[in-house]
Design an enzyme around this catalytic site. Structure first.
Site, PDB file in Angstrom:
ATOM      1  N   CYS A  93       0.841  -1.174   0.140  1.00 10.69           N
ATOM      2  CA  CYS A  93      -0.118   0.393  -0.204  1.00 10.69           C
ATOM      3  C   CYS A  93       0.737   1.153  -0.480  1.00 10.69           C
ATOM      4  O   CYS A  93       1.015   1.490  -1.075  1.00 10.69           O
ATOM      5  CB  CYS A  93      -1.021   0.238   0.928  1.00 10.69           C
ATOM      6  N   HIS A 203      -3.765  -4.358  -0.454  1.00 10.41           N
ATOM      7  CA  HIS A 203      -3.130  -5.440   0.258  1.00 10.41           C
ATOM      8  C   HIS A 203      -3.678  -7.599   0.482  1.00 10.41           C
ATOM      9  O   HIS A 203      -4.605  -8.034   0.979  1.00 10.41           O
ATOM     10  CB  HIS A 203      -4.219  -5.123   1.891  1.00 10.41           C
ATOM     11  N   GLU A 205      -2.451  -9.315   2.431  1.00  7.67           N
ATOM     12  CA  GLU A 205      -2.537  -9.674   3.908  1.00  7.67           C
ATOM     13  C   GLU A 205      -4.222  -9.602   3.819  1.00  7.67           C
ATOM     14  O   GLU A 205      -4.931 -10.152   5.297  1.00  7.67           O
ATOM     15  CB  GLU A 205      -1.759  -8.668   4.927  1.00  7.67           C
TER      16      GLU A 205
END
Length: 223
Positions: A93, A203, A205
């Site tokens: 990001c 992202h 994750e």
């Protein structure tokens, strides 16, 4: 039969430093990296950041404030030292955005890491922020996205991005692999693989199984 039962020495998990410089909640990234087999340390210690098998640079918030936090923990020096030695770095990001020369946000023109030429500025899509799930137009030959269905979606949350890739090709160096995404008719860089420096605007994750597969691909290059 386990490695211990066969007399083999178990292979140690790759060590990853998740750089803690005050850039927001990074626990989801820690959990995701641990889930795919990394031995994760969350720290701002420059020595540990240089020595780990992999370094992850997260980022949430404004470009200028993230750069200020990164400078406070000597991140530009650490990242430069790692890249000079061919040691992997993954930006996420705003951790992706700061790898470019400049970021222009809320009227503030801030200097970035300068690893890649280009400017991070406001997307011209009719609806911002770009928040939610989106597909990625993956660069041919990508290792980061290897084995991931092209129809998979990844989680984005941003209003600023890189709308053009400005690095000139060097005939003696492998060209970076640049993957793209589109929001509201605006095309922007979604991921870059450039030697030891990889980074994503989205992202991983927070991107479910597809994001875990991507992180697993990155961790698999460490050692």
């Amino acid at each position: 039969m386990t490695a211990a039962e066969s007399g083999e020495t178990p292979q140690a998990a790759p060590t990853v430093v998740l750089l803690d410089y005050g850039a927001g909640n990074i626990r989801s990234a820690q959990r995701a990296l641990e889930h795919v087999g990394a031995d994760v340390t969350v720290t701002a210690d420059p020595k540990l950041a240089v020595e780990a098998d992999g370094l992850v640079v997260p980022g949430v918030g404004a470009f200028a404030s993230c750069m200020e936090g990164l400078r406070e923990v000597s991140a530009p020096r650490v990242i430069g030292q790692r890249l000079a030695g061919g040691r992997p770095v993954l930006g996420i990001c705003v951790g992706f955005q700061v790898m470019f020369e400049r970021g222009v946000e809320h009227g503030v023109d801030a200097e970035g890491m300068g690893e890649w030429p280009g400017v991070v500025d406001k997307l011209r899509a009719p609806v911002l922020p770009h928040m939610g799930w989106n597909t990625v137009d993956v660069a041919p030959g990508s290792t980061l996205f290897a084995g991931i269905d092209p129809a998979e979606r990844f989680y984005f949350v941003h209003s600023y991005g890189v709308r053009s890739w400005e690095m000139e090709e060097d005939p003696y160096i492998a060209a970076p692999l640049v993957s793209w995404a589109e929001h509201g008719g605006e095309r922007f860089v979604a991921a870059v693989e450039n030697g030891p420096l990889w980074a994503t605007q989205f992202h991983p994750e927070k991107s479910g199984e597809a994001g875990l597969a991507l992180l697993r691909n990155w961790v698999g290059t460490l050692g």
